[in-house]
Structures are given as C-alpha cells and as structure tokens.
Design a protein around this motif. Sequence first.
Motif, PDB file in Angstrom:
ATOM      1  N   ALA A  27       0.838  -1.208   0.000  1.00  0.00           N
ATOM      2  CA  ALA A  27       0.000   0.000   0.000  1.00  0.00           C
ATOM      3  C   ALA A  27       0.870   1.254   0.000  1.00  0.00           C
ATOM      4  N   LEU A  28       1.927   1.250   0.799  1.00  0.00           N
ATOM      5  CA  LEU A  28       2.829   2.408   0.834  1.00  0.00           C
ATOM      6  C   LEU A  28       3.531   2.575  -0.508  1.00  0.00           C
ATOM      7  N   ARG A  29       3.976   1.468  -1.079  1.00  0.00           N
ATOM      8  CA  ARG A  29       4.637   1.528  -2.390  1.00  0.00           C
ATOM      9  C   ARG A  29       3.674   2.035  -3.456  1.00  0.00           C
ATOM     10  N   ASP A  30       2.453   1.502  -3.449  1.00  0.00           N
ATOM     11  CA  ASP A  30       1.459   1.925  -4.442  1.00  0.00           C
ATOM     12  C   ASP A  30       1.096   3.395  -4.290  1.00  0.00           C
ATOM     13  N   ALA A  31       1.305   3.943  -3.083  1.00  0.00           N
ATOM     14  CA  ALA A  31       1.041   5.364  -2.828  1.00  0.00           C
ATOM     15  C   ALA A  31       2.238   6.236  -3.220  1.00  0.00           C
ATOM     16  N   GLY A  32       3.273   5.632  -3.792  1.00  0.00           N
ATOM     17  CA  GLY A  32       4.397   6.404  -4.299  1.00  0.00           C
ATOM     18  C   GLY A  32       5.600   6.484  -3.378  1.00  0.00           C
ATOM     19  N   MET A  33       5.588   5.732  -2.306  1.00  0.00           N
ATOM     20  CA  MET A  33       6.724   5.750  -1.382  1.00  0.00           C
ATOM     21  C   MET A  33       7.720   4.661  -1.765  1.00  0.00           C
ATOM     22  N   GLU A  34       8.975   4.886  -1.400  1.00  0.00           N
ATOM     23  CA  GLU A  34       9.981   3.842  -1.565  1.00  0.00           C
ATOM     24  C   GLU A  34       9.909   2.964  -0.331  1.00  0.00           C
ATOM     25  N   VAL A  35       9.777   1.661  -0.524  1.00  0.00           N
ATOM     26  CA  VAL A  35       9.602   0.739   0.593  1.00  0.00           C
ATOM     27  C   VAL A  35      10.635  -0.372   0.499  1.00  0.00           C
ATOM     28  N   LYS A 110       3.166   6.069  16.194  1.00  0.00           N
ATOM     29  CA  LYS A 110       1.782   5.636  15.951  1.00  0.00           C
ATOM     30  C   LYS A 110       1.720   4.121  15.964  1.00  0.00           C
ATOM     31  N   ILE A 111       0.636   3.598  16.523  1.00  0.00           N
ATOM     32  CA  ILE A 111       0.350   2.166  16.492  1.00  0.00           C
ATOM     33  C   ILE A 111      -0.977   1.965  15.772  1.00  0.00           C
ATOM     34  N   PHE A 112      -0.966   1.076  14.796  1.00  0.00           N
ATOM     35  CA  PHE A 112      -2.179   0.697  14.077  1.00  0.00           C
ATOM     36  C   PHE A 112      -2.576  -0.694  14.541  1.00  0.00           C
ATOM     37  N   THR A 113      -3.813  -0.843  14.958  1.00  0.00           N
ATOM     38  CA  THR A 113      -4.289  -2.132  15.439  1.00  0.00           C
ATOM     39  C   THR A 113      -4.900  -2.927  14.282  1.00  0.00           C
ATOM     40  N   PRO A 114      -5.132  -4.211  14.484  1.00  0.00           N
ATOM     41  CA  PRO A 114      -5.683  -5.037  13.398  1.00  0.00           C
ATOM     42  C   PRO A 114      -6.957  -4.431  12.808  1.00  0.00           C
ATOM     43  N   GLY A 115      -7.035  -4.504  11.499  1.00  0.00           N
ATOM     44  CA  GLY A 115      -8.202  -3.982  10.800  1.00  0.00           C
ATOM     45  C   GLY A 115      -8.062  -2.540  10.360  1.00  0.00           C
ATOM     46  N   ALA A 116      -6.951  -1.886  10.715  1.00  0.00           N
ATOM     47  CA  ALA A 116      -6.756  -0.502  10.262  1.00  0.00           C
ATOM     48  C   ALA A 116      -6.712  -0.481   8.737  1.00  0.00           C
ATOM     49  N   PRO A 117      -7.491   0.360   8.108  1.00  0.00           N
ATOM     50  CA  PRO A 117      -7.464   0.435   6.644  1.00  0.00           C
ATOM     51  C   PRO A 117      -6.087   0.889   6.141  1.00  0.00           C
ATOM     52  N   THR A 118      -5.637   0.271   5.068  1.00  0.00           N
ATOM     53  CA  THR A 118      -4.325   0.645   4.537  1.00  0.00           C
ATOM     54  C   THR A 118      -4.293   2.129   4.154  1.00  0.00           C
ATOM     55  N   GLN A 119      -5.412   2.673   3.690  1.00  0.00           N
ATOM     56  CA  GLN A 119      -5.425   4.087   3.326  1.00  0.00           C
ATOM     57  C   GLN A 119      -5.180   4.975   4.545  1.00  0.00           C
ATOM     58  N   THR A 120      -5.665   4.548   5.698  1.00  0.00           N
ATOM     59  CA  THR A 120      -5.411   5.294   6.936  1.00  0.00           C
ATOM     60  C   THR A 120      -3.917   5.313   7.243  1.00  0.00           C
ATOM     61  N   ILE A 121      -3.256   4.181   7.049  1.00  0.00           N
ATOM     62  CA  ILE A 121      -1.812   4.093   7.290  1.00  0.00           C
ATOM     63  C   ILE A 121      -1.057   4.971   6.285  1.00  0.00           C
ATOM     64  N   VAL A 122      -1.414   4.871   5.028  1.00  0.00           N
ATOM     65  CA  VAL A 122      -0.785   5.692   3.983  1.00  0.00           C
ATOM     66  C   VAL A 122      -0.954   7.175   4.309  1.00  0.00           C
ATOM     67  N   ASP A 123      -2.159   7.575   4.649  1.00  0.00           N
ATOM     68  CA  ASP A 123      -2.420   8.989   4.957  1.00  0.00           C
ATOM     69  C   ASP A 123      -1.601   9.435   6.167  1.00  0.00           C
ATOM     70  N   TRP A 124      -1.516   8.596   7.189  1.00  0.00           N
ATOM     71  CA  TRP A 124      -0.747   8.957   8.379  1.00  0.00           C
ATOM     72  C   TRP A 124       0.728   9.137   8.031  1.00  0.00           C
ATOM     73  N   VAL A 125       1.277   8.227   7.265  1.00  0.00           N
ATOM     74  CA  VAL A 125       2.694   8.350   6.886  1.00  0.00           C
ATOM     75  C   VAL A 125       2.902   9.631   6.086  1.00  0.00           C
ATOM     76  N   ARG A 126       2.030   9.904   5.140  1.00  0.00           N
ATOM     77  CA  ARG A 126       2.158  11.138   4.349  1.00  0.00           C
ATOM     78  C   ARG A 126       2.143  12.384   5.242  1.00  0.00           C
ATOM     79  N   GLU A 127       1.296  12.392   6.247  1.00  0.00           N
ATOM     80  CA  GLU A 127       1.119  13.566   7.097  1.00  0.00           C
ATOM     81  C   GLU A 127       2.153  13.687   8.207  1.00  0.00           C
ATOM     82  N   ASN A 128       2.798  12.584   8.574  1.00  0.00           N
ATOM     83  CA  ASN A 128       3.653  12.592   9.772  1.00  0.00           C
ATOM     84  C   ASN A 128       5.115  12.263   9.528  1.00  0.00           C
ATOM     85  N   VAL A 129       5.454  11.912   8.316  1.00  0.00           N
ATOM     86  CA  VAL A 129       6.855  11.647   8.003  1.00  0.00           C
ATOM     87  C   VAL A 129       7.311  12.750   7.061  1.00  0.00           C
TER      88      VAL A 129
END
Length: 134
Positions: A27-35, A110-129
């Motif tokens: 998901a992170l890679r598909d969002a344009g990040m290097e993983v 940040k901690i993401f618990t099971p079931g966190a949508p991948t888009q939520t993780i992508v958005d958080w990384v974009r906003e916080n890294v």
Amino acid sequence: MSARVRVVVAKPGLDGHDRGAKIVARALRDAGMEVVYTGLHQTPEQIVETAIQEDADAVGLSVLSGAHMTLFKRVLELLESRGAGDIVVFGGGIIPEADIPELQRMGVAKIFTPGAPTQTIVDWVRENVAQPVG
C-alpha cells in the motif's frame, strides 16, 4: 522538488506471519513511497542497520508475537545510539490498547491495530513523516 518518502517495513522477532506487513508495504509503495521490506525474523540490530543503510525516513514494525514492548524499545534505543533518532518509528499488529500509551511515551509515533485500513496508514505516513528535500 521533494524526494519520495523511504520506509523500512520490518518483522522483528520470531513471529512468522507477515501477510499484514506485506499488505502495508505494498500500500505504501502503491502510494508512491519507496519501501524496503526486510522479511521475517529480523533482529532490532538488523532493522536499524537496514534503516540507516537505506537512509529511511521511517520504520514500520509489525509485531504479532507479544514481544512488542521489548522490540519497539530496542529499535528506538539503537536508532538513538546510532544518531538516527530522527527516523520515525510506527507499527502495528496484535498490541493491546493498554500498551499503546507506554509505546508512545517510548517514542513510537503511531500504532495501528488489526483492521486498520491501509489508506489510513498511507495517509498517516504522508502527514507525519517529513518529506525530504531531494
């Protein structure tokens, strides 16, 4: 012009289940990040070495084994001791809600618990890294 965010996704410890980590990495890679995905059974030392070698902006740890308090703490300590304390550490997995405040006090962003949508993780990384200047 800003360079792409570089994220190391890692599976520390003896946990042998990496489906979630692979889904997040994709998901992170598909969002344009290097993983960089380190694979299973990584030591904190190996994860930190990879993060430094890859000039990572963030490290995402996936922990399902119950050893999250020890593993996150060790990664944070090693990053700090290697002069890489500015690398953002986040993670997810089977982590009890009661442990999340202590992980945050340690320095886990940040901690993401099971079931966190991948888009939520992508958005958080974009906003916080921080977007590095390339």
